[in-house]
Design a protein around this motif. Structure first.
Motif, PDB file in Angstrom:
ATOM      1  N   THR A 195       0.829 -13.706 109.988  1.00  0.00           N
ATOM      2  CA  THR A 195       0.349 -13.277 111.200  1.00  0.00           C
ATOM      3  C   THR A 195       1.503 -12.866 112.082  1.00  0.00           C
ATOM      4  OG1 THR A 195       0.370 -15.724 111.824  1.00  0.00           O
ATOM      5  CG2 THR A 195      -1.809 -14.721 111.060  1.00  0.00           C
ATOM      6  N   GLY A 196       2.766 -12.931 111.639  1.00  0.00           N
ATOM      7  CA  GLY A 196       3.680 -12.591 112.502  1.00  0.00           C
ATOM      8  C   GLY A 196       4.336 -13.646 113.603  1.00  0.00           C
ATOM      9  N   ILE A 197       3.671 -14.945 113.403  1.00  0.00           N
ATOM     10  CA  ILE A 197       4.112 -15.868 114.476  1.00  0.00           C
ATOM     11  C   ILE A 197       5.720 -16.205 114.366  1.00  0.00           C
ATOM     12  CG2 ILE A 197       4.199 -18.323 114.978  1.00  0.00           C
ATOM     13  CD1 ILE A 197       0.963 -18.169 114.198  1.00  0.00           C
ATOM     14  N   PHE A 198       6.319 -16.126 113.266  1.00  0.00           N
ATOM     15  CA  PHE A 198       7.814 -16.197 113.373  1.00  0.00           C
ATOM     16  C   PHE A 198       8.726 -15.071 114.120  1.00  0.00           C
ATOM     17  CE2 PHE A 198       7.257 -19.078 109.277  1.00  0.00           C
ATOM     18  CZ  PHE A 198       7.217 -19.920 109.666  1.00  0.00           C
ATOM     19  N   ASP A 199       7.881 -13.998 113.858  1.00  0.00           N
ATOM     20  CA  ASP A 199       8.748 -12.880 114.609  1.00  0.00           C
ATOM     21  C   ASP A 199       8.324 -12.791 116.000  1.00  0.00           C
ATOM     22  OD1 ASP A 199       9.370 -11.620 112.215  1.00  0.00           O
ATOM     23  OD2 ASP A 199       7.409 -10.428 111.983  1.00  0.00           O
ATOM     24  N   THR A 200       7.522 -13.341 116.394  1.00  0.00           N
ATOM     25  CA  THR A 200       6.920 -13.729 117.731  1.00  0.00           C
ATOM     26  C   THR A 200       8.008 -14.756 118.410  1.00  0.00           C
ATOM     27  OG1 THR A 200       4.791 -13.148 117.631  1.00  0.00           O
ATOM     28  CG2 THR A 200       5.212 -14.207 119.499  1.00  0.00           C
ATOM     29  N   ALA A 201       7.904 -15.757 117.670  1.00  0.00           N
ATOM     30  CA  ALA A 201       9.079 -17.050 117.984  1.00  0.00           C
ATOM     31  C   ALA A 201      10.457 -16.434 118.258  1.00  0.00           C
ATOM     32  CB  ALA A 201       8.862 -18.006 117.192  1.00  0.00           C
ATOM     33  N   ASN A 202      10.824 -15.572 117.235  1.00  0.00           N
ATOM     34  CA  ASN A 202      12.121 -14.967 117.378  1.00  0.00           C
ATOM     35  C   ASN A 202      12.283 -14.359 118.508  1.00  0.00           C
ATOM     36  OD1 ASN A 202      13.424 -16.082 115.192  1.00  0.00           O
ATOM     37  ND2 ASN A 202      12.616 -14.303 113.721  1.00  0.00           N
ATOM     38  N   SER A 203      11.371 -13.449 119.135  1.00  0.00           N
ATOM     39  CA  SER A 203      11.413 -12.663 120.282  1.00  0.00           C
ATOM     40  C   SER A 203      11.410 -13.560 121.271  1.00  0.00           C
ATOM     41  CB  SER A 203      10.270 -11.506 120.283  1.00  0.00           C
ATOM     42  OG  SER A 203       9.159 -12.124 120.433  1.00  0.00           O
ATOM     43  N   VAL A 204      10.577 -14.475 121.578  1.00  0.00           N
ATOM     44  CA  VAL A 204      10.565 -15.482 122.608  1.00  0.00           C
ATOM     45  C   VAL A 204      11.830 -16.187 122.766  1.00  0.00           C
ATOM     46  CG1 VAL A 204       9.367 -17.452 123.728  1.00  0.00           C
ATOM     47  CG2 VAL A 204       7.898 -15.611 122.529  1.00  0.00           C
ATOM     48  N   ALA A 205      12.514 -16.649 121.586  1.00  0.00           N
ATOM     49  CA  ALA A 205      13.652 -17.356 121.569  1.00  0.00           C
ATOM     50  C   ALA A 205      14.779 -16.487 122.177  1.00  0.00           C
ATOM     51  CB  ALA A 205      13.849 -17.839 120.102  1.00  0.00           C
ATOM     52  N   GLY A 206      14.758 -15.199 121.710  1.00  0.00           N
ATOM     53  CA  GLY A 206      15.891 -14.313 122.205  1.00  0.00           C
ATOM     54  C   GLY A 206      15.673 -13.951 123.812  1.00  0.00           C
ATOM     55  N   GLU A 207      14.625 -13.991 124.232  1.00  0.00           N
ATOM     56  CA  GLU A 207      14.178 -13.747 125.724  1.00  0.00           C
ATOM     57  C   GLU A 207      14.766 -14.943 126.417  1.00  0.00           C
ATOM     58  OE1 GLU A 207      10.412 -12.739 126.578  1.00  0.00           O
ATOM     59  OE2 GLU A 207      10.374 -10.728 125.280  1.00  0.00           O
ATOM     60  N   VAL A 208      14.530 -16.270 125.935  1.00  0.00           N
ATOM     61  CA  VAL A 208      14.847 -17.384 126.597  1.00  0.00           C
ATOM     62  C   VAL A 208      16.380 -17.650 126.603  1.00  0.00           C
ATOM     63  CG1 VAL A 208      14.497 -19.822 126.514  1.00  0.00           C
ATOM     64  CG2 VAL A 208      12.609 -18.509 126.495  1.00  0.00           C
ATOM     65  N   LEU A 209      16.905 -17.487 125.284  1.00  0.00           N
ATOM     66  CA  LEU A 209      18.232 -17.723 125.237  1.00  0.00           C
ATOM     67  C   LEU A 209      19.209 -16.559 125.587  1.00  0.00           C
ATOM     68  CD1 LEU A 209      18.083 -19.390 121.662  1.00  0.00           C
ATOM     69  CD2 LEU A 209      18.299 -20.712 123.863  1.00  0.00           C
ATOM     70  N   GLY A 210      18.719 -15.469 125.977  1.00  0.00           N
ATOM     71  CA  GLY A 210      19.492 -14.464 126.251  1.00  0.00           C
ATOM     72  C   GLY A 210      19.677 -13.238 124.891  1.00  0.00           C
ATOM     73  N   SER A 211      20.263 -12.094 125.572  1.00  0.00           N
ATOM     74  CA  SER A 211      20.482 -11.200 124.522  1.00  0.00           C
ATOM     75  C   SER A 211      21.761 -11.553 123.499  1.00  0.00           C
ATOM     76  CB  SER A 211      20.684 -10.007 125.234  1.00  0.00           C
ATOM     77  OG  SER A 211      21.759  -9.879 125.894  1.00  0.00           O
ATOM     78  N   GLY A 212      22.522 -12.210 123.974  1.00  0.00           N
ATOM     79  CA  GLY A 212      23.599 -12.386 123.162  1.00  0.00           C
ATOM     80  C   GLY A 212      23.424 -13.495 121.874  1.00  0.00           C
TER      81      GLY A 212
END
Length: 146
Positions: free
Chosen positions: A71-88
């Protein structure tokens, strides 16, 4: 009309010389007392229940992991974590929650639960046996129905 009913009833009554139909045995009720649970029997049964629980935990975790991947939940979690933690940030949930690590954790939890279930089954048997010595056991009624 009553004549035909009387004839039907007369035909149902066995005449002299005819064998009677055997009667069905009546239901017999028996009252028993459970005064003792064998320790080894309780230990074996609780171990088998623990093994069944282990299998359910591992298979259920695998299936849930596969649903998350599909279902792509891990990909969604990666994108949310990238937004929260920053692009770096280089956070990747697949590195943290790989299939091997997830199934290893599920197996470890399953083994701990297997041990707990086995011990609790044996402890419950010992507690019941001690209580049954004091109060006389558990009275159970059975009936034989066919």
């Amino acid at each position: 009309m009553s004549n035909t009913l009387a004839q039907k009833l007369k035909n149902k009554i066995p005449q002299k010389g005819e064998p009677r139909a055997p009667k069905a045995p009546e239901a017999k009720q028996v009252r028993l007392k459970l005064v003792y649970i064998d320790f080894m029997s309780a230990l074996k049964l609780s171990f088998l229940l623990g093994v069944a629980q282990f299998i359910v935990v591992v298979v259920g975790t695998f299936l849930l992991y596969m649903v998350f991947v599909q279902t792509g939940i891990f990909d969604t979690a990666n994108s949310v974590a990238g937004e929260v933690l920053g692009s770096g940030s280089s956070f990747d949930i697949n590195a943290v929650a790989s299939i091997g690590k997830v199934l290893g954790a599920a197996a470890a939890i399953g083994v701990v639960n297997l041990i707990v279930i086995t011990v609790m089954g044996a402890v419950c048997a010992v507690i019941y046996n001690a209580a049954a010595k004091i109060v006389g056991g558990l009275s159970i009624g059975f009936t034989n129905q066919q």
